[in-house]
Design a protein around this motif. Structure first.
Motif, PDB file in Angstrom:
ATOM      1  N   ASP A  42       0.980  -1.048   0.116  1.00 54.11           N
ATOM      2  CA  ASP A  42       0.006   0.147  -0.178  1.00 54.11           C
ATOM      3  C   ASP A  42       0.943   1.362   0.187  1.00 54.11           C
ATOM      4  OD1 ASP A  42      -2.640  -1.147   0.096  1.00 54.11           O
ATOM      5  OD2 ASP A  42      -2.033  -1.721   2.091  1.00 54.11           O
ATOM      6  N   LYS A  43       0.550   2.215  -0.425  1.00 50.62           N
ATOM      7  CA  LYS A  43       1.222   3.777  -0.499  1.00 50.62           C
ATOM      8  C   LYS A  43       1.239   4.067   0.947  1.00 50.62           C
ATOM      9  CE  LYS A  43      -0.336   5.128  -5.307  1.00 50.62           C
ATOM     10  NZ  LYS A  43      -1.201   6.205  -5.918  1.00 50.62           N
ATOM     11  N   THR A  44       2.357   4.524   1.217  1.00 49.07           N
ATOM     12  CA  THR A  44       2.643   5.179   2.712  1.00 49.07           C
ATOM     13  C   THR A  44       1.740   6.404   2.815  1.00 49.07           C
ATOM     14  OG1 THR A  44       4.387   5.782   4.163  1.00 49.07           O
ATOM     15  CG2 THR A  44       4.559   6.303   1.940  1.00 49.07           C
ATOM     16  N   GLN A  45       1.435   6.637   4.106  1.00 51.90           N
ATOM     17  CA  GLN A  45       0.935   7.826   4.339  1.00 51.90           C
ATOM     18  C   GLN A  45       1.638   8.761   5.042  1.00 51.90           C
ATOM     19  OE1 GLN A  45      -2.583   8.392   3.588  1.00 51.90           O
ATOM     20  NE2 GLN A  45      -2.211   6.499   2.595  1.00 51.90           N
ATOM     21  N   ASP A  46       3.016   8.272   5.142  1.00 51.13           N
ATOM     22  CA  ASP A  46       3.811   9.415   5.698  1.00 51.13           C
ATOM     23  C   ASP A  46       3.845  10.843   5.146  1.00 51.13           C
ATOM     24  OD1 ASP A  46       7.150  10.423   5.784  1.00 51.13           O
ATOM     25  OD2 ASP A  46       6.915   9.223   7.560  1.00 51.13           O
ATOM     26  N   LEU A  47       3.736  11.673   5.626  1.00 46.82           N
ATOM     27  CA  LEU A  47       3.696  13.321   5.297  1.00 46.82           C
ATOM     28  C   LEU A  47       4.712  13.656   4.625  1.00 46.82           C
ATOM     29  CD1 LEU A  47       1.719  14.992   8.027  1.00 46.82           C
ATOM     30  CD2 LEU A  47       0.730  14.003   5.851  1.00 46.82           C
ATOM     31  N   GLU A  48       6.095  13.343   5.117  1.00 47.67           N
ATOM     32  CA  GLU A  48       7.283  13.855   4.562  1.00 47.67           C
ATOM     33  C   GLU A  48       7.471  13.023   2.994  1.00 47.67           C
ATOM     34  OE1 GLU A  48      10.373  14.966   7.966  1.00 47.67           O
ATOM     35  OE2 GLU A  48      10.593  12.974   7.341  1.00 47.67           O
ATOM     36  N   VAL A  49       7.167  11.860   3.121  1.00 46.52           N
ATOM     37  CA  VAL A  49       7.412  11.124   1.651  1.00 46.52           C
ATOM     38  C   VAL A  49       6.192  11.606   0.635  1.00 46.52           C
ATOM     39  CG1 VAL A  49       7.072   8.880   0.393  1.00 46.52           C
ATOM     40  CG2 VAL A  49       8.334   8.985   2.536  1.00 46.52           C
ATOM     41  N   ARG A  50       4.937  11.778   1.077  1.00 45.70           N
ATOM     42  CA  ARG A  50       3.923  12.178   0.238  1.00 45.70           C
ATOM     43  C   ARG A  50       4.178  13.666  -0.192  1.00 45.70           C
ATOM     44  NH1 ARG A  50      -0.664   8.961   0.206  1.00 45.70           N
ATOM     45  NH2 ARG A  50      -1.917  10.859  -0.085  1.00 45.70           N
ATOM     46  N   ASP A  51       4.812  14.544   0.519  1.00 47.29           N
ATOM     47  CA  ASP A  51       5.279  15.996   0.201  1.00 47.29           C
ATOM     48  C   ASP A  51       6.306  15.753  -0.668  1.00 47.29           C
ATOM     49  OD1 ASP A  51       3.122  16.885   1.885  1.00 47.29           O
ATOM     50  OD2 ASP A  51       4.319  17.607   3.445  1.00 47.29           O
ATOM     51  N   PHE A  52       7.330  15.232  -0.468  1.00 50.13           N
ATOM     52  CA  PHE A  52       8.257  14.950  -1.493  1.00 50.13           C
ATOM     53  C   PHE A  52       7.633  14.339  -2.757  1.00 50.13           C
ATOM     54  CE2 PHE A  52      11.327  12.099  -3.384  1.00 50.13           C
ATOM     55  CZ  PHE A  52      12.299  12.877  -4.113  1.00 50.13           C
ATOM     56  N   GLN A  53       7.045  13.626  -2.927  1.00 49.42           N
ATOM     57  CA  GLN A  53       6.319  13.092  -4.078  1.00 49.42           C
ATOM     58  C   GLN A  53       5.592  14.139  -4.743  1.00 49.42           C
ATOM     59  OE1 GLN A  53       4.239   9.877  -2.567  1.00 49.42           O
ATOM     60  NE2 GLN A  53       5.739   8.239  -3.068  1.00 49.42           N
TER      61      GLN A  53
END
Length: 250
Positions: A42-53
């Motif tokens: 599943d796609k991570t819900q981590d904010l740092e990773v999602r913001d980077f993407q």
């Protein structure tokens, strides 16, 4: 940035393909009577990773009718990412940690395990983490996934004998906390793969392990100053074990 994004996407796809291959191996392992394990991404819900993407996507986003595709806004978007990669003044350590995290594509996923019925593939139980499970249950699940990953890594098939292939695996601190059942389960899996095992383990599971090995290397370190090793074939070990038991039972 476009080339970098393409590389990250390639690594992301490689992870998906590897998990698909490992799931093929998992399908051949009976986890519980009538069930098998399937790894789920599943796609991570981590904010740092999602913001980077999202920031990477914004750097590359443009419409077909844009005349000035690489304008000042795009330059500042790219600069913001590059500055963090390089380490901003006063935040070098923080940015270095952030860079390692967001550019490691493994952190883009959350890995879970689904126990499914062999009969129709429907789900019996979902393991989002190992909380609430006994030591034996955790160990059994870990061995199942480990065996499948080894099958992928070595290109092995279940029960196929490859006498001249290199299949050497060292398992340190093995089988110490789990149940006898999970220990036997793990060893049976490794046996099916015909792995060449070196098991480093406390003595409490030796009564099970001895049926799966050819030699015992007994290490004693009395007083913590002078390690001594004694090498025995498993046949020699069993003879001496029986003699010891007979002496102590008199």
């Amino acid at each position: 940035i476009a080339l970098f994004q393409n590389q990250l996407d390639k690594e992301r796809q490689e992870i998906r393909e590897k998990i698909d291959t490992i799931n093929i191996s998992l399908g051949g392992i009976e986890y519980n009577p009538g069930t098998y394990i399937k790894l789920v991404l599943d796609k991570t819900q981590d904010l740092e990773v999602r913001d980077f993407q999202q920031d990477m996507k914004a750097c590359l986003a443009h419409s077909l009718d844009d005349i000035d595709i690489y304008n000042e806004t795009k330059f500042m978007q790219v600069k913001s990412i590059i500055d963090r990669f390089n380490g901003r003044e006063g935040q070098v350590d923080q940015d270095r940690k952030w860079t390692r995290k967001v550019t490691d594509v493994r952190n883009w996923f959350v890995f879970s395990a689904s126990e499914r019925w062999e009969e129709d593939g429907t789900e019996k139980e979902f393991y989002s983490d190992s909380s609430g499970k006994s030591g034996g249950q955790k160990e059994k699940l870990a061995y199942t996934i480990l065996a499948s990953a080894l099958a992928y890594q070595f290109g092995l098939e279940w029960g196929a004998t490859r006498s001249r292939s290199f299949r050497f695996v060292v398992i340190d601190e093995a089988f110490g906390r789990g149940s006898d059942e999970s220990t036997r389960y793990g060893l049976e899996l490794f046996k099916k793969l015909n792995l060449q095992l070196l098991i480093v383990t406390p003595l409490q599971k030796i009564h099970i392990i001895e049926d799966y090995i050819r030699a015992v290397h007994y290490v004693d370190n009395e007083g913590g100053k002078n390690s001594v090793i004694r090498n025995l074939t498993v046949e020699e070990y069993k003879v001496e074990k029986l003699a010891y038991q007979q002496r102590t039972n008199r």
